[in-house]
Motif scaffolding. Structure first.
Motif, PDB file in Angstrom:
ATOM      1  N   LYS A 118      -7.862   2.049  -5.704  1.00  0.00           N
ATOM      2  CA  LYS A 118      -8.179   2.994  -4.646  1.00  0.00           C
ATOM      3  C   LYS A 118      -9.662   3.337  -4.742  1.00  0.00           C
ATOM      4  CE  LYS A 118      -6.223   7.080  -2.368  1.00  0.00           C
ATOM      5  NZ  LYS A 118      -5.212   8.159  -2.463  1.00  0.00           N
ATOM      6  N   TRP A 120      -2.947   3.657  -2.142  1.00  0.00           N
ATOM      7  CA  TRP A 120      -3.022   2.953  -3.417  1.00  0.00           C
ATOM      8  C   TRP A 120      -2.628   1.500  -3.161  1.00  0.00           C
ATOM      9  CZ3 TRP A 120      -4.862   6.310  -7.036  1.00  0.00           C
ATOM     10  CH2 TRP A 120      -4.642   7.661  -6.835  1.00  0.00           C
ATOM     11  N   HIS A 121      -3.519   0.568  -3.409  1.00  0.00           N
ATOM     12  CA  HIS A 121      -3.281  -0.858  -3.150  1.00  0.00           C
ATOM     13  C   HIS A 121      -2.698  -1.513  -4.405  1.00  0.00           C
ATOM     14  CE1 HIS A 121      -5.633  -1.186   0.707  1.00  0.00           C
ATOM     15  NE2 HIS A 121      -6.030   0.000   0.236  1.00  0.00           N
ATOM     16  N   ILE A 141       0.855  -1.187   0.000  1.00  0.00           N
ATOM     17  CA  ILE A 141       0.000   0.000   0.000  1.00  0.00           C
ATOM     18  C   ILE A 141       0.891   1.238   0.000  1.00  0.00           C
ATOM     19  CG2 ILE A 141      -1.781   1.293   1.213  1.00  0.00           C
ATOM     20  CD1 ILE A 141      -2.713  -1.311   2.462  1.00  0.00           C
TER      21      ILE A 141
END
Length: 579
Positions: free
Chosen positions: A36, A17-18, A13
């Protein structure tokens, strides 16, 4: 993670934002697919952080890319969604995620008509006109930097890592700005030759360069049935020899459109459209007045089936089985029949036996990145046109034997004396075989290492004349122009690329590492040194190291302080000796 290079694993992360997975990896940044708030984005992360001793200045380039994108808001230009820093200090830019195909992939998958291709380029010219009006230059337009969105068919210009804008800091330390060799305008190479002794000389990239790049992209789609495949293509930016007209290569292309493309690719920048707005208007006029001849696919779908024998940049490949050129191609290359004779001589010169791909009609080198000369056509980019009656089909096996010594009473055919233009259009091997004046001077004699012949034949199953594509020096990015020091050690590697022919995969697969040294030829086609790399050892993935004889010769773009500048991506040949 190395000292400054950040690689994000799936699940990481960054500022919310993953990270899902890696999308791409270039010389300046790594791009990830991220999510996201339930939406997908692309996260572009600089390869190094600020003040990291990074000679590519990737942090500074990322700052400039973010600044550039903040100046732009156009439906056909990638959209900026934010920027910041990863935990390790590497800067990132969050971008719109475009689920689509590259222009080359779109051409092969959707089989667009000439009218549809033209429609895309009207929009691209419109986006460039908008961009240029704001003082922004992309500087790396090419087929992979335009995506066609799957949902609505809209083109989107991406990757502003090489872009610049008015009053921006100059980050380039070489004569030419970063970019892709095949899509550079001819005047860039002319500049290098004229300023080869001026170490501080910098080429001023102009709108005319951008127009040429767009024209080169259009030419590719109109003439190449399989633009995603990697094999030798005719040069588009030779200073003295323009490529054959699009209609000469592909009779499906309307004459008027072919003439416009020829104008866009003019050797003289002043003969191209004056700016991208003028280009947009001309393209739109063709689109609006197009007749039935524009409503057919640029190539028949059957011509666009993948070819197992095509080869990544630098190696010879089997050309698309498109319609034969309508006219004899004389603008870029001299008489085809004479050059086919030269090709045969070259093969005999190397004493090649085994698989020999048929000569190519036309193509661009991707992937081979070394352009040509007169400003010499780079060996990597030059093409031998097909014989009108070769007596064989593409991909057939041709057994070449050592030529007989003519008997005393047998009449001998006088050898045709080739012109300088014809010589310039040939690779080093062909030029040497044809006895061209001013052929390269050999460096020191070259003897293959002990046991190489046996190892290549028995262990590696290589044949003399086999050609493989590789990154010449694995310490640098594949698409870079780099400086080689004669006598220095280099390690080449076969990159992961789509389109490698089957034999390449079997006997020199991706990950194969070549070990050797860089040298130079004292006189190339233009009288300047050319790069020569001799690899004498190889290691295939999971196998032991073996002695080999593998040579790469590549056109140089600069020579200073005893070093030669050349493309870092080229093709080499398995040899039994250096002639």
């Amino acid at each position: 993670m190395t000292a400054n290079l950040l690689r994000l694993p799936s699940g990481a992360i960054v500022d919310g934002w993953h990270v899902s997975r890696e999308l791409g990896n270039g010389g300046f940044a790594v791009v990830y697919l991220v999510e996201k708030s339930g939406k997908s984005y692309a996260l572009k992360v600089a390869r190094h952080r600020e003040a990291s001793g990074d000679d590519k200045r990737t942090h500074a380039r990322m700052v400039r890319e973010a600044t550039t994108l903040l100046m732009l808001n156009h439906p056909n230009i990638i959209r900026h969604w934010g920027n910041g820093y990863a935990e390790a200090g590497n800067m990132y830019v969050a971008l719109e995620y475009v689920d689509g195909w590259t222009l080359a992939e779109w051409k092969e998958r959707k089989h667009p008509t000439v009218h549809e291709i033209l429609g895309v380029f009207v929009k691209l010219a419109s986006a460039l006109s908008y961009m240029h009006a704001r003082g922004v230059l992309h500087r790396d337009l090419k087929l992979v930097n335009v995506l066609i969105r799957k949902s609505d068919g809209e083109p989107v210009i991406i990757d502003f890592g090489c872009a610049t804008y008015s009053l921006a800091e100059d980050l380039t330390e070489e004569g030419l700005p970063p970019g892709t060799e095949r899509f550079r305008a001819p005047e860039q190479f002319k500049f290098l030759r004229e300023h080869k002794n001026e170490h501080r000389a910098r080429y001023a990239f102009k709108v005319a360069d951008e127009i040429f790049a767009l024209g080169a992209m259009l030419y590719e789609l109109l003439t190449d049935p399989r633009p995603t495949e990697h094999y030798r293509r005719v040069s588009l930016n030779n200073i003295h020899m323009p490529p054959p007209s699009a209609v000469d290569v592909n009779p499906r292309i309307p004459e008027a459109l072919s003439a416009l493309v020829e104008k866009i690719l003019s050797r003289n920048p002043s003969e191209r459209p004056v700016d991208t707005e003028a280009l947009r208007r001309e393209l739109k006029e063709h689109l609006e007045s197009s007749g039935a001849e524009y409503r057919v696919p640029a190539h028949a779908p059957s011509e666009q089936l993948p070819s197992e024998l095509s080869m990544a940049a630098g190696g010879p490949g089997v050309p698309p089985k498109g319609p034969a050129p309508r006219k004899v191609i004389t603008k870029a290359l001299a008489a085809g029949a004479a050059l086919v004779v030269v090709l045969a001589a070259a093969v005999t010169f190397w004493r090649v036996s085994g698989d020999l791909p048929a000569p190519l009609p036309d193509h661009s080198a991707p992937l081979m990145t070394s352009p040509p000369d007169m400003s010499p056509p780079s060996p990597s980019l030059m093409v031998i046109p097909p014989a009108t009656d070769a007596g064989q089909k593409e991909g057939s096996t041709v057994m070449m034997t050592t030529p007989e010594v003519p008997s005393q009473g047998r009449p001998q055919r006088a050898q045709k004396r080739l012109s300088p233009a014809e010589c310039a259009a040939m690779s080093l091997v062909a030029a040497l075989a044809a006895g061209c004046p001013g052929a390269q001077i050999r460096p020191e004699s070259f003897t293959c290492p002990s046991g190489a012949a046996r190892a290549m034949v028995r262990d590696l199953h290589w044949k003399i004349g086999d050609q493989f594509a590789l990154t010449l020096d694995d310490r640098h990015d594949r698409e870079e122009m780099i400086w080689f020091t004669p006598g220095s050690d280099v390690v080449g590697v076969v990159p992961k690329l789509k389109g490698l022919r089957r034999r390449h995969y079997e006997v020199a697969p991706p990950g194969t590492r070549f070990y050797g040294k860089a040298y130079y030829l004292k006189k190339g086609f233009d009288g300047e040194p050319s790069l020569l790399v001799r690899y004498d050892r190889v290691k295939l993935p999971g196998q032991d190291e073996r002695p080999v004889c593998f040579v790469v010769e590549s056109r140089s773009y600069g020579f200073k302080d005893g070093r030669v500048q050349a493309s870092n991506f080229d093709g080499g040949t398995v040899v039994e000796r250096w002639p």
